[in-house]
Write an enzyme that holds these catalytic residues in place. Structure first.
Site, PDB file in Angstrom:
ATOM      1  NE  ARG A  50      -2.542   0.492   3.560  1.00 43.89           N
ATOM      2  CZ  ARG A  50      -1.944   1.072   4.598  1.00 43.89           C
ATOM      3  NH1 ARG A  50      -1.593   2.348   4.547  1.00 43.89           N
ATOM      4  NH2 ARG A  50      -1.673   0.377   5.693  1.00 43.89           N
ATOM      5  CE1 TYR A 103     -18.165  10.090 -15.615  1.00 46.62           C
ATOM      6  CE2 TYR A 103     -16.568  10.439 -13.867  1.00 46.62           C
ATOM      7  CZ  TYR A 103     -17.507   9.642 -14.486  1.00 46.62           C
ATOM      8  OH  TYR A 103     -17.795   8.400 -13.979  1.00 46.62           O
ATOM      9  CG  ASP A 175     -10.412  15.014 -16.284  1.00 44.44           C
ATOM     10  OD1 ASP A 175      -9.656  14.345 -17.017  1.00 44.44           O
ATOM     11  OD2 ASP A 175     -11.444  14.545 -15.766  1.00 44.44           O
ATOM     12  CE  LYS A 200     -13.341   6.632 -18.853  1.00 47.56           C
ATOM     13  NZ  LYS A 200     -13.113   6.627 -17.405  1.00 47.56           N
TER      14      LYS A 200
END
Length: 383
Positions: A50, A103, A175, A200
């Site tokens: 982690r 978005y 973004d 994406k």
């Protein structure tokens, strides 16, 4: 590696061959923990996955190189990346300003998750610098830019908005998911932070979910890094490896995506069944001149159309094509079509971001452009 061209860095940055075996492709470190040479004696700085993992580190180094940042952080999803960044930037009573076409998940995150915590949210037309300047408040801490935007492909002048944000003492976030670092470099245009849904175009094959934050500010990087560790929404090693694999072909894929999308936008422009085409590379598109300056290599693979026959026509077309498959998400090598009003943007119904039912969003893939054109034109003929 910084002195090499983009396509070279996309293949080599952070991807040194394995020193033990000589493997050209670095291995996937599928481990949750690491043996220590005595208490506190970490090998290479690794103790628990982690906190850090070599495969994730290689992706983060690659992302920083491609965006021109100093640090990058890879997360389990794009929204996980946005959430960590926003929690590092805002507290109750602070204000976030974003474009009026972003978005739906980003808007939902601030409105429904951070809103009850006391974070204020408003939107403005980011194509109008005066409108953005007027929307700034004394408590504005974040100016959130999405360019090209989702789903109307609005183009924002990053330099102009960055100047407004700096004057207000706000952090300007871009973004860059639709454009990718191959087509657009927000940090070079004055932005403070770049975010991605690496699901994406960076992954590029519709087989991995992830997100990223890239930035230069050292203090903010420490805060984001702490939240990545403390909250734990990290990308897994296999996800990181798949994303690296996708990025290696980003340059050639984005060239093809852009070429195909432009051809389809031109073919649909003026079609009797199409009321309007939204594509930044199309002459007459609002913001096309800014797009040409900010995205000199191409305008990307995303376009939207408004159907003259309204929502009924949009739904018929969405379900009548063969190569443009009806699905959410975007940026893969295959072509997809999406009805934002009922799919990706359903969460913003009743808000200023509500999308009309007549709109379809296309993620244009890298198939033969002749086949794609035939597919969409045959669908329009059947309306």
């Amino acid at each position: 590696m910084t002195d090499h061209d983009f396509a070279t860095r996309a293949i080599h940055a952070g991807q040194a061959f394995d020193p033990t075996t000589g493997a050209v492709v670095p291995p996937v470190y599928l481990t949750s923990t690491f043996v220590q040479d005595g208490v506190g004696g970490l090998r290479g700085g690794y103790e628990y996955a982690r906190a850090a993992n070599p495969t994730r580190d290689s992706l983060q180094e690659l992302l920083a190189s491609l965006e021109g940042g100093d640090r990058a952080f890879s997360f389990a999803s794009g929204l996980a990346a946005e959430d960590a960044l926003l929690r590092a930037l805002v507290k109750p009573g602070d204000h976030v300003l974003m474009g009026n076409d972003v978005y739906g998940g980003t808007h939902r995150l601030v409105r429904k998750v951070l809103g009850p915590w006391g974070v204020e949210l408003s939107t403005a037309e980011f194509g109008d610098a005066d409108a953005v300047r007027a929307a700034i408040r004394p408590n504005t801490k974040v100016v959130w830019v999405e360019t090209p935007s989702n789903p109307f492909m609005k183009v924002t002048d990053i330099e102009a908005i960055a100047e407004i944000g700096r004057a207000a003492g706000a952090v300007v976030v871009v973004d860059n998911t639709f454009a990718t670092p191959y087509l657009q470099q927000p940090l070079a245009h004055g932005a403070d932070v770049v975010v991605h849904s690496t699901t994406k175009y960076l992954g590029g094959h519709s087989d991995v979910v992830g997100g990223a934050v890239v930035l230069r500010d050292g203090e903010l990087a420490e805060q984001v890094g702490f939240l990545q560790f403390a909250a734990g929404a990290v990308s897994g090693p296999l996800d990181a490896w798949l994303t690296v694999r996708g990025i290696k072909t980003l340059a050639v894929r984005m060239d093809r995506h852009s070429q195909n999308a432009l051809a389809i936008a031109r073919a649909l422009h003026g079609h009797a069944a199409v009321e309007r085409v939204y594509y930044p590379g199309l002459e007459g598109h609002l913001g096309a001149e800014v797009a040409a300056r900010q995205m000199p290599r191409g305008a990307g693979g995303m376009l939207s159309i408004a159907l003259a026959g309204g929502e009924a026509a949009a739904l018929r077309l969405a379900g009548s094509m063969e190569l443009f498959q009806l699905a959410e998400s975007l940026g893969g090598v295959e072509s997809l079509v999406n009805h934002p009003a009922q799919m990706t943007h359903a969460s913003v119904r009743g808000t200023e971001l509500e999308v009309p039912g007549s709109l379809l969003r296309f993620s244009v893939g890298i198939e033969s452009v002749d086949d794609l054109l035939a597919d969409v034109l045959q669908g329009l003929e059947r309306l």
